[in-house]
Design an enzyme around this catalytic site. Structure first.
Site, PDB file in Angstrom:
ATOM      1  N   GLY A  19       0.819  -1.212   0.000  1.00 37.99           N
ATOM      2  CA  GLY A  19       0.000   0.000   0.000  1.00 37.99           C
ATOM      3  C   GLY A  19       0.848   1.255   0.000  1.00 37.99           C
ATOM      4  N   GLY A  21      -0.335   4.503   0.211  1.00 38.78           N
ATOM      5  CA  GLY A  21      -1.054   5.690   0.672  1.00 38.78           C
ATOM      6  C   GLY A  21      -0.167   6.545   1.549  1.00 38.78           C
ATOM      7  N   PHE A  22      -0.777   7.391   2.379  1.00 36.67           N
ATOM      8  CA  PHE A  22       0.005   8.287   3.224  1.00 36.67           C
ATOM      9  C   PHE A  22       0.956   7.514   4.131  1.00 36.67           C
ATOM     10  CE2 PHE A  22      -3.683  11.183   2.450  1.00 36.67           C
ATOM     11  CZ  PHE A  22      -2.970  12.194   1.824  1.00 36.67           C
ATOM     12  N   GLU A 178     -17.902  18.674   2.021  1.00 35.23           N
ATOM     13  CA  GLU A 178     -17.158  19.355   0.961  1.00 35.23           C
ATOM     14  C   GLU A 178     -17.792  19.135  -0.408  1.00 35.23           C
ATOM     15  OE1 GLU A 178     -12.833  19.393   3.252  1.00 35.23           O
ATOM     16  OE2 GLU A 178     -13.272  17.797   1.808  1.00 35.23           O
ATOM     17  N   ALA A 325      -5.353  11.371   7.541  1.00 37.53           N
ATOM     18  CA  ALA A 325      -3.986  11.420   7.030  1.00 37.53           C
ATOM     19  C   ALA A 325      -2.942  11.559   8.144  1.00 37.53           C
ATOM     20  CB  ALA A 325      -3.845  12.573   6.030  1.00 37.53           C
ATOM     21  N   GLN A 326      -3.204  12.392   9.143  1.00 36.53           N
ATOM     22  CA  GLN A 326      -2.178  12.672  10.144  1.00 36.53           C
ATOM     23  C   GLN A 326      -1.741  11.440  10.940  1.00 36.53           C
ATOM     24  OE1 GLN A 326       0.045  14.963  11.062  1.00 36.53           O
ATOM     25  NE2 GLN A 326      -0.528  15.977   9.163  1.00 36.53           N
TER      26      GLN A 326
END
Length: 443
Positions: A19, A21-22, A178, A325-326
């Site tokens: 993976g 991702g972030f 959003e 994300a953090q």
């Protein structure tokens, strides 16, 4: 069992990251000086900046502005090998991964597979709705929105017309809020110019939230402001409601209320995406992997999990850290240090989440931000929060070119009140076929 991925052993321990991702990306970067052979596996050949997917889906950004090739990111990292593949399962006894391109041995395995959309077992909703977890999803939604209005130009029946022009968004978290804000901007500034024959007073945007407030995880102040902004923009917010069923045309809520819409956008929940072959006792509710304070998967000594897939149960976070994300970035960074410590025989450092806060943008000049700066809480809404949101997201996008393109698109949209990427390219999601009511008379 033969290895078929053509990555030769070089005598160094092999660490495989599943993976990009972030979390996986940050870990791979943290291991750039490690005396390891690092292998990154992902089903795409690029990293996606997921927080801006909604802007791709609403014609605000080009898809290639928020993706970046893995091989470009790691072109100067000699100890890393990238393979484009999906992981089928793992044999933890033999320490072998079975992938779509062959078998791969590992000494250390890091699972950073992130999360997938959770439809809570409702197969009909899964088939009929659109989620936004990938670039493909975002482009499909953009194509669907634009195609709907092209079809609406051919419709006389009032109900059929409304079914194409109305949108239902499920989930009052940052993504749902959003998207609702972005659609309201399109309704006000863009669509009336493109489709002059249509009356956009008839375009309804519904946002369904199962709880009593929006933006769970953020402050009450932020939730109240977000609701106020959305209602000011003409979004119809329905709190304490759940979608009971959706057949591609009729949305039925648990309260008995019904909406007619061809497009239901699902932003209501996520579930972990574990790898087959792991012990069932390690998988918790929500398909997340139970990990200890060093992100080691329960029951294993050389398998780790980071990011959304990892559930580190603590007193402060009884359900695991938020799937954002953090936490993923911080876990990836620390695990990189800890693996270096393992190789050097040094003690490992326990993970402590440094909560930097949360943000959501609702539309032009409107956002909410709950920030933590030097351990002090800082809350702001409106134009200032919107500028902070833009700055943080802009500097987080990978690649100078992408940063520049995102900034240019934002500036163009802001001063022109326009979204310039209204293109129908590729797949779209289509529910009930529309029988176009047209006349063969020359007009």
């Amino acid at each position: 069992m033969l290895e078929q991925t053509r990555i030769a052993d070089n005598g160094k321990p092999r660490l495989v990251i599943v993976g990009g991702g972030f979390a996986g990306l940050e870990l791979a970067k943290a291991l750039r000086h490690a005396d390891l052979q690092v292998v990154l596996i992902d089903k795409q050949n690029y990293h996606t900046f997921q927080p801006l997917l909604y802007q791709v889906s609403t014609a605000g950004l080009e898809a290639d502005s928020i993706v970046y090739p893995f091989r470009k990111i790691f072109e100067e990292q000699d100890n890393l090998f990238f393979r484009l593949a999906t992981v089928e399962c793992v044999d933890t006894d033999k320490q072998i991964l079975e992938t779509s391109i062959g078998y791969l041995r590992y000494d250390y395995l890091v699972i950073a597979t992130g999360a997938t959309t959770n439809f809570y077992g409702n197969n009909l909703i899964e088939q009929s709705s659109i989620a936004i977890k990938s670039i493909e999803d975002a482009l499909s939604l953009r194509n669907t929105i634009l195609t709907n209005f092209e079809k609406a130009l051919q419709i006389d029946d009032e109900e059929q017309l409304n079914s194409l022009m109305d949108y239902v968004i499920v989930g009052g978290g940052p993504t749902g809020v959003e998207i609702a804000g972005a659609l309201s901007e399109l309704r006000k500034h863009v669509f009336p110019k493109d489709y002059r024959e249509l009356d956009f007073v008839k375009m309804d945007i519904h946002l369904i939230q199962s709880g009593p407030r929006l933006l769970n995880g953020m402050s009450e102040e932020a939730a109240v402001k977000a609701l106020e902004y959305l209602e000011r923009f003409g979004v119809k917010v329905w709190l304490n409601r759940r979608v009971q069923s959706y057949d591609g045309y009729t949305v039925t809520l648990d309260s008995g209320e019904k909406f007619i819409s061809r497009t239901l956008i699902w932003a209501a929940g996520v579930s972990g995406a574990p790898i087959k072959g792991l012990r069932k006792e390690s998988i918790l509710k929500g398909n997340r992997l139970q990990v200890d304070i060093h992100n080691r998967v329960s029951g294993y000594t050389n398998i780790f999990a980071i990011g959304d897939i990892a559930a580190m149960i603590t007193e402060e976070y009884p359900q695991g850290h938020p799937m954002m994300a953090q936490p993923a970035l911080q876990q990836g960074r620390l695990l990189g240090k800890n693996i270096m410590h393992m190789l050097a025989g040094k003690p490992l450092q326990a993970f402590t989440y440094d909560d930097k806060g949360s943000m959501a943008t609702i539309g032009r000049n409107r956002a909410v931000a709950d920030l933590k700066v030097f351990k002090k809480e800082y809350r702001t809404q409106g134009f200032r929060a919107w500028l902070i949101w833009m700055f943080i997201h802009l500097i987080s996008v990978i690649g100078f070119r992408n940063k520049l393109f995102v900034l240019m698109n934002w500036m163009w949209s802001y001063f022109s009140y326009d979204k310039g990427i209204r293109l129908i390219i590729g797949k779209k999601h289509e529910n009930v076929p529309v029988e176009a009511v047209t006349s063969k008379t020359v007009v």
